[in-house]
Write a protein that holds these residues in place. Sequence first.
Motif, PDB file in Angstrom:
ATOM      1  N   LYS A  24     -10.713  15.415  14.593  1.00 52.88           N
ATOM      2  CA  LYS A  24     -12.157  15.565  14.526  1.00 52.88           C
ATOM      3  C   LYS A  24     -12.712  15.300  13.128  1.00 52.88           C
ATOM      4  O   LYS A  24     -13.913  15.476  12.902  1.00 52.88           O
ATOM      5  CB  LYS A  24     -12.553  16.973  14.965  1.00 52.88           C
ATOM      6  CG  LYS A  24     -12.177  17.301  16.405  1.00 52.88           C
ATOM      7  CD  LYS A  24     -12.610  18.717  16.759  1.00 52.88           C
ATOM      8  CE  LYS A  24     -12.226  19.065  18.182  1.00 52.88           C
ATOM      9  NZ  LYS A  24     -12.648  20.426  18.555  1.00 52.88           N
ATOM     10  N   GLN A  25     -11.870  14.874  12.195  1.00 53.39           N
ATOM     11  CA  GLN A  25     -12.326  14.637  10.836  1.00 53.39           C
ATOM     12  C   GLN A  25     -12.236  13.154  10.494  1.00 53.39           C
ATOM     13  O   GLN A  25     -11.344  12.440  10.959  1.00 53.39           O
ATOM     14  CB  GLN A  25     -11.497  15.455   9.841  1.00 53.39           C
ATOM     15  CG  GLN A  25     -11.575  16.955  10.113  1.00 53.39           C
ATOM     16  CD  GLN A  25     -11.126  17.767   8.928  1.00 53.39           C
ATOM     17  OE1 GLN A  25     -11.425  17.447   7.770  1.00 53.39           O
ATOM     18  NE2 GLN A  25     -10.418  18.854   9.195  1.00 53.39           N
ATOM     19  N   MET A  26     -13.170  12.713   9.667  1.00 57.08           N
ATOM     20  CA  MET A  26     -13.216  11.315   9.265  1.00 57.08           C
ATOM     21  C   MET A  26     -13.143  11.211   7.752  1.00 57.08           C
ATOM     22  O   MET A  26     -13.702  12.037   7.021  1.00 57.08           O
ATOM     23  CB  MET A  26     -14.488  10.637   9.765  1.00 57.08           C
ATOM     24  CG  MET A  26     -14.482   9.137   9.552  1.00 57.08           C
ATOM     25  SD  MET A  26     -15.942   8.339  10.247  1.00 57.08           S
ATOM     26  CE  MET A  26     -17.199   9.003   9.164  1.00 57.08           C
ATOM     27  N   ARG A  41     -14.984  12.934   2.914  1.00 58.07           N
ATOM     28  CA  ARG A  41     -14.473  13.595   4.119  1.00 58.07           C
ATOM     29  C   ARG A  41     -15.636  14.206   4.877  1.00 58.07           C
ATOM     30  O   ARG A  41     -16.456  14.920   4.297  1.00 58.07           O
ATOM     31  CB  ARG A  41     -13.477  14.692   3.775  1.00 58.07           C
ATOM     32  CG  ARG A  41     -12.934  15.430   5.014  1.00 58.07           C
ATOM     33  CD  ARG A  41     -11.904  16.489   4.655  1.00 58.07           C
ATOM     34  NE  ARG A  41     -12.495  17.686   4.098  1.00 58.07           N
ATOM     35  CZ  ARG A  41     -12.918  18.739   4.817  1.00 58.07           C
ATOM     36  NH1 ARG A  41     -12.853  18.723   6.135  1.00 58.07           N
ATOM     37  NH2 ARG A  41     -13.432  19.793   4.193  1.00 58.07           N
ATOM     38  N   VAL A  42     -15.708  13.929   6.179  1.00 54.68           N
ATOM     39  CA  VAL A  42     -16.795  14.427   7.017  1.00 54.68           C
ATOM     40  C   VAL A  42     -16.215  15.096   8.260  1.00 54.68           C
ATOM     41  O   VAL A  42     -15.367  14.517   8.945  1.00 54.68           O
ATOM     42  CB  VAL A  42     -17.747  13.292   7.445  1.00 54.68           C
ATOM     43  CG1 VAL A  42     -18.777  13.805   8.445  1.00 54.68           C
ATOM     44  CG2 VAL A  42     -18.437  12.700   6.226  1.00 54.68           C
ATOM     45  N   GLY A  67     -26.425  17.322   9.611  1.00 52.34           N
ATOM     46  CA  GLY A  67     -25.869  18.536  10.189  1.00 52.34           C
ATOM     47  C   GLY A  67     -24.374  18.695  10.214  1.00 52.34           C
ATOM     48  O   GLY A  67     -23.856  19.387  11.106  1.00 52.34           O
ATOM     49  N   PRO A  68     -23.600  18.115   9.266  1.00 48.98           N
ATOM     50  CA  PRO A  68     -22.145  18.242   9.351  1.00 48.98           C
ATOM     51  C   PRO A  68     -21.683  19.634   8.923  1.00 48.98           C
ATOM     52  O   PRO A  68     -22.345  20.322   8.146  1.00 48.98           O
ATOM     53  CB  PRO A  68     -21.646  17.191   8.365  1.00 48.98           C
ATOM     54  CG  PRO A  68     -22.714  17.165   7.308  1.00 48.98           C
ATOM     55  CD  PRO A  68     -24.008  17.349   8.066  1.00 48.98           C
ATOM     56  N   PRO A  85      -7.439  11.277  -3.998  1.00 47.17           N
ATOM     57  CA  PRO A  85      -6.362  10.927  -3.073  1.00 47.17           C
ATOM     58  C   PRO A  85      -5.408  12.071  -2.757  1.00 47.17           C
ATOM     59  O   PRO A  85      -4.952  12.223  -1.614  1.00 47.17           O
ATOM     60  CB  PRO A  85      -5.631   9.788  -3.798  1.00 47.17           C
ATOM     61  CG  PRO A  85      -6.686   9.164  -4.651  1.00 47.17           C
ATOM     62  CD  PRO A  85      -7.548  10.300  -5.103  1.00 47.17           C
ATOM     63  N   GLN A  86      -5.092  12.905  -3.747  1.00 48.44           N
ATOM     64  CA  GLN A  86      -4.191  14.015  -3.508  1.00 48.44           C
ATOM     65  C   GLN A  86      -4.816  15.028  -2.545  1.00 48.44           C
ATOM     66  O   GLN A  86      -4.147  15.551  -1.639  1.00 48.44           O
ATOM     67  CB  GLN A  86      -3.816  14.700  -4.830  1.00 48.44           C
ATOM     68  CG  GLN A  86      -2.943  13.856  -5.761  1.00 48.44           C
ATOM     69  CD  GLN A  86      -3.707  12.730  -6.434  1.00 48.44           C
ATOM     70  OE1 GLN A  86      -4.919  12.838  -6.670  1.00 48.44           O
ATOM     71  NE2 GLN A  86      -3.011  11.654  -6.760  1.00 48.44           N
ATOM     72  N   GLU A  87      -6.107  15.293  -2.735  1.00 45.60           N
ATOM     73  CA  GLU A  87      -6.794  16.232  -1.854  1.00 45.60           C
ATOM     74  C   GLU A  87      -6.907  15.685  -0.428  1.00 45.60           C
ATOM     75  O   GLU A  87      -6.808  16.445   0.546  1.00 45.60           O
ATOM     76  CB  GLU A  87      -8.191  16.541  -2.416  1.00 45.60           C
ATOM     77  CG  GLU A  87      -8.166  17.323  -3.701  1.00 45.60           C
ATOM     78  CD  GLU A  87      -9.533  17.391  -4.369  1.00 45.60           C
ATOM     79  OE1 GLU A  87      -9.857  18.439  -4.964  1.00 45.60           O
ATOM     80  OE2 GLU A  87     -10.278  16.378  -4.311  1.00 45.60           O
ATOM     81  N   VAL A  88      -7.094  14.380  -0.306  1.00 45.98           N
ATOM     82  CA  VAL A  88      -7.133  13.766   1.015  1.00 45.98           C
ATOM     83  C   VAL A  88      -5.793  13.921   1.719  1.00 45.98           C
ATOM     84  O   VAL A  88      -5.730  14.265   2.908  1.00 45.98           O
ATOM     85  CB  VAL A  88      -7.506  12.270   0.904  1.00 45.98           C
ATOM     86  CG1 VAL A  88      -7.256  11.559   2.226  1.00 45.98           C
ATOM     87  CG2 VAL A  88      -8.960  12.126   0.507  1.00 45.98           C
TER      88      VAL A  88
END
Length: 327
Positions: free
Chosen positions: A52-54, A65-66, A163-164, A172-175
Amino acid sequence: MPEGHSVHRIARQFARNFVGKRIRLSSPQGRFVDGAAMLDGHIMTDARAVGKQMFLEFDHGLWLRVHLGLYGAWDFAGDIHANGTDAALRNRRRRPIARVADDQMLDSAGEDSLHSIGAPRLTRLRMAEGEKVSIEPDGFPPEPIGQVRVRLLADDVVADLRGPTACVVLDPQEVQVAMDRLGPDPLLDDGPAAEDRFVTVVRKKPTPIGRLLMDQLVVSGIGNVYRAELLFRAGLNPHAPGKSLSDEQARALWRDWAHLLKIGVTTGQMLTMDGLGDAAYGRALRRRADRHWVYKREGLPCRVCGTHIALEEMAARKLYWCPTCQA
């Protein structure tokens, strides 16, 4: 809440229409000004969905990140083209309610992904759990409508997010950390390792399988609709502990999720009834009431046994199931 098929479709929309272009980012609402400034003016280099994440990557290494959550939605406008994964359909002869292949489904109302994910030039496309094309805006880019958290604007296309639950800039590390925390997604990895990971986790847990399927750390992308339908199709009681499932039952659940997710991405609909004739298939694409076994059918007779479909709450969401078929 948009389920996995919707987010994959949105990511493919970005991959088709935004990747490779220099993007101007702003926050019309004012709540994402700093984040937009960190990405503004950079070229989008990747777009991917995990459940559910993009995640949208830019050429200086930062990502957006959304997570749409319950109320988030994207609006697309401009010279929007159909999803690139459906390009092969363009050369096929179309007919109403046709089955091109198991994973390429068409219908006369234009609800397949070639039409519902794309939009004619200078029209606006809403993408969330229900995808609807609204009125044509006057000129490009159109004025933001509502509380737009972030606007991504290229020369010929624009995307507005409202409304996210989450809208953050990551390195990149956090992703990688964020992606690694999520359960397997069969559209990203349908190999034996992903299946084994799902099966192993499920069969160790005393948690009811109806809760496990909604846990994004166990498996990515399943929401309330797919949970109810997967369990019915498997004949599983939603209260059964995960560890009570056999290896075969757990593997069948994973494979059925991969099957339904693929159909959802292709058609844009959470179509969970197999073996439909042409007329029934057309109705299923047009009306939610005709495309599910149990979801939102509380009090109605089960399509298989006639028992009234039950409704209760599980994991803070409504659970629909047949007490007889899923005893």
